[in-house]
Every structure is written in C-alpha cells, then in structure tokens.
Enzyme design. Sequence first.
Site, PDB file in Angstrom:
ATOM      1  N   LEU A   8      51.546  50.364  45.920  1.00 14.62           N
ATOM      2  CA  LEU A   8      51.560  50.922  44.564  1.00 14.62           C
ATOM      3  C   LEU A   8      50.158  50.827  43.961  1.00 14.62           C
ATOM      4  O   LEU A   8      49.623  49.736  43.782  1.00 14.62           O
ATOM      5  CB  LEU A   8      52.557  50.158  43.694  1.00 14.62           C
ATOM      6  CG  LEU A   8      53.976  50.055  44.264  1.00 14.62           C
ATOM      7  CD1 LEU A   8      54.902  49.388  43.271  1.00 14.62           C
ATOM      8  CD2 LEU A   8      54.502  51.429  44.677  1.00 14.62           C
ATOM      9  N   ARG A  15      44.055  46.201  31.429  1.00 11.07           N
ATOM     10  CA  ARG A  15      43.401  44.929  31.145  1.00 11.07           C
ATOM     11  C   ARG A  15      42.011  44.804  31.774  1.00 11.07           C
ATOM     12  O   ARG A  15      41.261  43.887  31.469  1.00 11.07           O
ATOM     13  CB  ARG A  15      44.312  43.772  31.607  1.00 11.07           C
ATOM     14  CG  ARG A  15      45.555  43.616  30.745  1.00 11.07           C
ATOM     15  CD  ARG A  15      46.656  42.818  31.423  1.00 11.07           C
ATOM     16  NE  ARG A  15      47.445  43.630  32.354  1.00 11.07           N
ATOM     17  CZ  ARG A  15      48.497  43.167  33.039  1.00 11.07           C
ATOM     18  NH1 ARG A  15      48.866  41.908  32.918  1.00 11.07           N
ATOM     19  NH2 ARG A  15      49.160  43.966  33.861  1.00 11.07           N
ATOM     20  N   LYS A  22      41.986  50.430  38.425  1.00  8.52           N
ATOM     21  CA  LYS A  22      41.966  49.005  38.789  1.00  8.52           C
ATOM     22  C   LYS A  22      41.786  48.751  40.282  1.00  8.52           C
ATOM     23  O   LYS A  22      40.971  47.915  40.678  1.00  8.52           O
ATOM     24  CB  LYS A  22      43.274  48.366  38.305  1.00  8.52           C
ATOM     25  CG  LYS A  22      43.495  46.966  38.825  1.00  8.52           C
ATOM     26  CD  LYS A  22      44.524  46.200  38.034  1.00  8.52           C
ATOM     27  CE  LYS A  22      45.942  46.684  38.248  1.00  8.52           C
ATOM     28  NZ  LYS A  22      46.910  45.749  37.630  1.00  8.52           N
ATOM     29  N   THR A  81      56.864  50.481  38.102  1.00  4.71           N
ATOM     30  CA  THR A  81      56.764  50.255  39.555  1.00  4.71           C
ATOM     31  C   THR A  81      57.969  50.823  40.315  1.00  4.71           C
ATOM     32  O   THR A  81      57.820  51.279  41.451  1.00  4.71           O
ATOM     33  CB  THR A  81      56.618  48.752  39.857  1.00  4.71           C
ATOM     34  OG1 THR A  81      57.617  48.017  39.129  1.00  4.71           O
ATOM     35  CG2 THR A  81      55.247  48.231  39.470  1.00  4.71           C
ATOM     36  N   ASP A 105      47.150  45.692  43.573  1.00  5.62           N
ATOM     37  CA  ASP A 105      46.292  44.710  42.891  1.00  5.62           C
ATOM     38  C   ASP A 105      46.550  43.296  43.392  1.00  5.62           C
ATOM     39  O   ASP A 105      46.369  42.331  42.674  1.00  5.62           O
ATOM     40  CB  ASP A 105      46.472  44.806  41.372  1.00  5.62           C
ATOM     41  CG  ASP A 105      47.859  44.382  40.903  1.00  5.62           C
ATOM     42  OD1 ASP A 105      48.734  44.161  41.755  1.00  5.62           O
ATOM     43  OD2 ASP A 105      48.056  44.262  39.679  1.00  5.62           O
ATOM     44  N   GLU A 152      60.695  39.994  33.797  1.00  6.04           N
ATOM     45  CA  GLU A 152      59.269  40.125  33.488  1.00  6.04           C
ATOM     46  C   GLU A 152      58.885  39.184  32.342  1.00  6.04           C
ATOM     47  O   GLU A 152      59.704  38.907  31.465  1.00  6.04           O
ATOM     48  CB  GLU A 152      58.949  41.576  33.100  1.00  6.04           C
ATOM     49  CG  GLU A 152      59.102  42.567  34.236  1.00  6.04           C
ATOM     50  CD  GLU A 152      58.272  42.181  35.449  1.00  6.04           C
ATOM     51  OE1 GLU A 152      57.040  42.091  35.333  1.00  6.04           O
ATOM     52  OE2 GLU A 152      58.871  41.942  36.523  1.00  6.04           O
ATOM     53  N   LYS A 349       8.880  50.038  55.039  1.00  8.03           N
ATOM     54  CA  LYS A 349       9.881  51.108  54.970  1.00  8.03           C
ATOM     55  C   LYS A 349       9.625  52.030  56.152  1.00  8.03           C
ATOM     56  O   LYS A 349       8.497  52.466  56.353  1.00  8.03           O
ATOM     57  CB  LYS A 349       9.750  51.878  53.669  1.00  8.03           C
ATOM     58  CG  LYS A 349      10.841  52.922  53.490  1.00  8.03           C
ATOM     59  CD  LYS A 349      10.369  54.181  52.825  1.00  8.03           C
ATOM     60  CE  LYS A 349       9.596  55.081  53.745  1.00  8.03           C
ATOM     61  NZ  LYS A 349       9.215  56.364  53.176  1.00  8.03           N
ATOM     62  N   ASN A 384       1.110  56.462  52.270  1.00  6.50           N
ATOM     63  CA  ASN A 384       1.967  57.420  52.980  1.00  6.50           C
ATOM     64  C   ASN A 384       2.387  58.591  52.100  1.00  6.50           C
ATOM     65  O   ASN A 384       2.912  59.566  52.581  1.00  6.50           O
ATOM     66  CB  ASN A 384       3.223  56.722  53.518  1.00  6.50           C
ATOM     67  CG  ASN A 384       4.029  56.042  52.424  1.00  6.50           C
ATOM     68  OD1 ASN A 384       3.484  55.611  51.416  1.00  6.50           O
ATOM     69  ND2 ASN A 384       5.329  55.945  52.633  1.00  6.50           N
TER      70      ASN A 384
HETATM   71  C1  UD1 Z   1      54.339  43.239  38.792  1.00 10.64           C
HETATM   72  C2  UD1 Z   1      55.824  42.878  38.822  1.00 10.64           C
HETATM   73  C3  UD1 Z   1      55.986  41.391  38.532  1.00 10.64           C
HETATM   74  C4  UD1 Z   1      55.187  40.596  39.551  1.00 10.64           C
HETATM   75  C5  UD1 Z   1      53.730  41.046  39.597  1.00 10.64           C
HETATM   76  C6  UD1 Z   1      53.045  40.408  40.779  1.00 10.64           C
HETATM   77  C7  UD1 Z   1      57.024  44.839  38.023  1.00 10.64           C
HETATM   78  C8  UD1 Z   1      57.728  45.480  36.890  1.00 10.64           C
HETATM   79  N1  UD1 Z   1      56.490  43.644  37.820  1.00 10.64           N
HETATM   80  O1  UD1 Z   1      53.873  42.976  37.470  1.00 10.64           O
HETATM   81  O2  UD1 Z   1      57.350  41.037  38.612  1.00 10.64           O
HETATM   82  O3  UD1 Z   1      55.262  39.228  39.229  1.00 10.64           O
HETATM   83  O4  UD1 Z   1      53.627  42.462  39.765  1.00 10.64           O
HETATM   84  O5  UD1 Z   1      51.679  40.650  40.777  1.00 10.64           O
HETATM   85  O6  UD1 Z   1      56.988  45.404  39.104  1.00 10.64           O
HETATM   86  N2  UD1 Z   1      51.859  50.717  39.397  1.00 10.64           N
HETATM   87  C9  UD1 Z   1      52.105  52.025  39.728  1.00 10.64           C
HETATM   88  N3  UD1 Z   1      52.792  52.827  38.876  1.00 10.64           N
HETATM   89  C10 UD1 Z   1      53.274  52.387  37.699  1.00 10.64           C
HETATM   90  C11 UD1 Z   1      53.032  51.031  37.351  1.00 10.64           C
HETATM   91  C12 UD1 Z   1      52.339  50.235  38.224  1.00 10.64           C
HETATM   92  O7  UD1 Z   1      51.694  52.479  40.801  1.00 10.64           O
HETATM   93  O8  UD1 Z   1      53.904  53.183  36.963  1.00 10.64           O
HETATM   94  C13 UD1 Z   1      51.116  49.861  40.332  1.00 10.64           C
HETATM   95  C14 UD1 Z   1      49.855  49.301  39.729  1.00 10.64           C
HETATM   96  O9  UD1 Z   1      48.734  50.125  40.007  1.00 10.64           O
HETATM   97  C15 UD1 Z   1      49.722  47.951  40.414  1.00 10.64           C
HETATM   98  C16 UD1 Z   1      51.149  47.587  40.771  1.00 10.64           C
HETATM   99  O10 UD1 Z   1      51.918  48.766  40.667  1.00 10.64           O
HETATM  100  O11 UD1 Z   1      48.950  48.033  41.589  1.00 10.64           O
HETATM  101  C17 UD1 Z   1      51.700  46.510  39.861  1.00 10.64           C
HETATM  102  O12 UD1 Z   1      51.648  46.967  38.524  1.00 10.64           O
HETATM  103  P1  UD1 Z   1      51.223  46.000  37.341  1.00 10.64           P
HETATM  104  O13 UD1 Z   1      51.282  46.793  36.081  1.00 10.64           O
HETATM  105  O14 UD1 Z   1      49.990  45.297  37.653  1.00 10.64           O
HETATM  106  O15 UD1 Z   1      52.459  44.984  37.354  1.00 10.64           O
HETATM  107  P2  UD1 Z   1      52.492  43.497  36.849  1.00 10.64           P
HETATM  108  O16 UD1 Z   1      52.664  43.507  35.368  1.00 10.64           O
HETATM  109  O17 UD1 Z   1      51.378  42.741  37.409  1.00 10.64           O
HETATM  110 CA    CA Z   2      49.574  43.230  38.521  1.00 12.37          CA
END
Ligand code: UD1
Ligand code: CA
Length: 468
Positions: A8, A15, A22, A81, A105, A152, A349, A384
């Site tokens: 994902l 942030r 990111k 997600t 991430d 969450e 160089k 040069n």
């Molecule tokens: C998420 C989890 C949380 C977990 C944490 C671990 C959810 C709702 N929460 O939270 O339970 O503890 O990761 O690190 O899943 N992304 C998408 N599309 C979206 C939203 C997010 O592709 O619509 C991707 C983001 O780019 C990222 C990843 O999903 O790489 C996680 O999203 P992020 O918003 O960072 O979730 P967290 O709040 O960290």
């Molecule tokens: Ca995250």
Amino acid sequence: MGFKVVVLAAGKGTRFKSDLPKVLHKLLGKPMLWYVVKAAKEAGAEEVIVVVGHKRELVEEFLKSEFPDVKVAVQEEQLGTGHAVKCAAPFIEKYGGKVVVLNGDTPLVNSEDIKRLSETPGDMVVLTARAPDPTGYGRVVRDGNEVLYIVEEKDATPDEKKIDEVNTGIYAFDPEKLLEALDEIDNDNAQGEYYLPDVLKVFKEKGYSVVPVEALDFSSVMGVNNRYELSVAERVLRDRIVRELQLSGITVHNPDSVYIEPEVEVGKDTEICGPVYLRGKTKIGEGCYIGPFSDIGDSEIEDSAVVESHCWIRGALLKSGSSAGPFAKLRPGTVLEEGAKVGTFVETKKAHLERGAKANHLTYLGDCRVGENTNIGAGTITCNYDGFNKWFTDIGKNVFVGSNTLFVAPVKVGDNSITAAGSVITKDVPENTLAIARAKQVNYVGKAESVKEKLKKRKPDGHSKENS
Ligand code: UD1
Ligand code: CA
C-alpha cells in the site's frame, strides 16, 4: 504454495509535510518503498503489486526504473487502507495462493517475517508486535490467545490505548475471503476511512480463521509517518548494515558516525574510520583503509587501496595499492592505476593516472592522462576549459612536471620529458625534452639597497589606498 504481495503506497503522508509522496522519502539513499519491494522479492513473492495514488506518476516512475516487473494498481481517491487493497483486486482474485499485504511506510520489514507469515496456516494471519511506545498504531484487542478486533488510535478508548500490542499493518490473507470481507466493511469511524484491519471482525463473524503472529523484533515493523521516525528507522538500518559488515570481517571505528548505503560492498580486513559516508554502488575491496571525514559514492576501491581522511570521491576507480588524500576531490572518470597517488588538495576529473603516477599536492587534473611513474609538481593545473569546450592533456611516462606548470590543453608531453617549474605549456613537448616556458630572470647585483631607498621615499598619490 506461492504467494503474492500487495504494497500500500497511495497515501499522501500528511505528517511528512512534503511535496514528495511519503513512500519516496529516503533512508540511506533509497526510498522507503525500495526496501519494502526488495523484502517482498527476497521473501520469494510470485508477484508484487504496488497500490499507488497520491502523485502516482512519481511513484510509478521510481518503480519503473528500479523494479520494472512490479505491477501497479491505482487508487484514485485515498479512502483508506481497506479501499486501497480492493483496488488491487484484479491481481489477486481467483489466485490460489496467499496474499501478503505490506504498508509502503514500513521500510525495515524483513523477508523472513514476510515468508513466515505467508507460510502460517490461517485465513487471515496478522503480524503484531509489542511496541515500546504504541502511540499512533492500531491496538490489538485480545481475549487470551484470541484476537477480538483491532482498533485505531483515533477510535480507541483510554483503556484500549494502554494496550502495547500493535497492528504492524502486515498480514497474509486468503484472497477470496479477503475480497469478500472488504465488501462488508464500512467507514463509520473517526477518520471516515475504510480500514483494512476491520476485515478481522468480518472474518470472525464468517467463521474464517484469524491467526496472530508476534514479530520478534519491533524495530523491523515500525511505521514511518514523519521525518523524525524516518531518522529513527534510518539509524536502525544503519546499525544493521554496519553490524553485518563488522561480523563479516571489517573493522569499523566510531561506528555511530558511519553511514553506509545498502548496496555498498566492502571486502574483509578493510578498516573504516568514522565519520564516513559510503554511498550508492560503491565497492571496496579487501585490506583497504578508508579514513575519517571521507564521502565516497559510486566508486570502486580495489584491494589494499588507501583513502586518507577528508576525501570526496565520486565515480572513480582506485586500483590496488593506489591512494588518495588527505583532502582530495576525485570526480567522475578518475582512474588511479596501481600505486598511483593523488595527495593533498588535489582535484581530478576524467583523469587517468597510470601505474605509479603521482600528484602529491595542490593540483587540478581534468581531462588528462598521466603516464606511468610521472611526477606532477605542486600547483600544476591542466587548463582544460576555454570557456566553450573541454580539451585533453596527454602526459607520457616518466615525465617530471615542475611545480606550478600550466598545461594549456589540448597539449601533449612525450615520455621522459621535463617541464620547468612555472612553465605555461602551450605547445606539444616531444620525448626526452626539457621544456621551459617562463619569463627569463634578470639579476641586478647590488641594486637592492638603492631600490629600497627609493621605495621608502615614495609618497602615495591620490589614487592609492590609504596606508594604515
Ligand atoms: C496503519 C494501520 C494501523 C497500523 C499501522 C502500522 C489502518 C487503518 N491502520 O495505520 O492499524 O498499526 O498502519 O504501521 O490500516 N494507504 C493507501 N491508501 C489509503 C490510505 C493509506 O495506500 O487510502 C497506504 C499509505 O500510503 C501507507 C499505508 O497505506 O503506506 C498505511 O497508511 P497510514 O495512513 O500510514 O496508516 P497508519 O495510520 O499508519
Ligand atoms: Ca503508517
């Protein structure tokens, strides 16, 4: 049985307060996403699918250049997600193996955890971890061994927030059951998003098995949501890389200040003194010495070569037994053959120094060849660039280049020749030749005193600066 990995990577990363998505933020020179995809591949994924969305052209461009075989799924709007995984449906429906989901991430994820998860029986296997500070993570709510649900941070009660077991965002699913459950989750929560962890409850309602697996090491599953966390993750990764090198036979002094990117290779019995930066595809052989305050990128340092302190080196080749520095700048295209040496305050160089050639001090060598055993005197410059084009200086072997020689390129110096100190060489010098190209000295014997007297009496005119 095989497995596929869905990463994902569609989120914005609010942030990070950045124009860059990111997952493209870097640790040790590589984007977070690079590490995640690499771990997935190392674990043996049959196919890696990356879900992209926010500024997806940038993410896709990166994927195309580094991982051309990775599949891309698009999430037009970032609705959470759970919704993101759904966007990868065409790649996972009717697939017979497991589907592992990773967050883009979570760059320190290791291939063993991915493999272990894919091999654990269960319709939904969720990787959890004990976090020293669980703030920000989804919490795993259990009743004994059984996981009841994941909540969450933003939706959690004060009691739930006290739980230190967190959701790592890493799961393995039966794909058909996953897609079925994704159709049943809603976005009735604090963020108005479709949460992937909400499928857990659906799985349980349907009587599908949910198996928690605890990660052994929290640092491997930490999420990176801001630049502070990025630096924490980078430190963890840095320590891992340095430790691995140390255990493979490399001495590292001052390891806390040693920055080594993941694709750098170092041979045994090499000694590295921090602070130091080793970047890109740099390859260092055995028994080398890398002095402190040096920064080396995309270069090859062969066995027993020496880089003294304070060197900046890019795209250079230092062959066995050659040496650079202290305080040398070696730019791309520099080649030091065996035993060649560039010393203090020397910049090169596209300079090819053949065996045993030396430029020990205060010199610029650009677009040139310096033949075997030739000695370049202090203050030598290859001129040069004429303001429009770059020209080549070709210096033969066993040449003695006097201090402060200027070579006005294009120009050629034959083997065994000498240029006198202070010469401006504008014409080719044949072999075995002494070239002197400087103003002739004239000595007026006994004249010093009268000149001094004259100077003493001289009064400043109106244009002179005031004497102070
Ligand atoms: C998420 C989890 C949380 C977990 C944490 C671990 C959810 C709702 N929460 O939270 O339970 O503890 O990761 O690190 O899943 N992304 C998408 N599309 C979206 C939203 C997010 O592709 O619509 C991707 C983001 O780019 C990222 C990843 O999903 O790489 C996680 O999203 P992020 O918003 O960072 O979730 P967290 O709040 O960290
Ligand atoms: Ca995250």
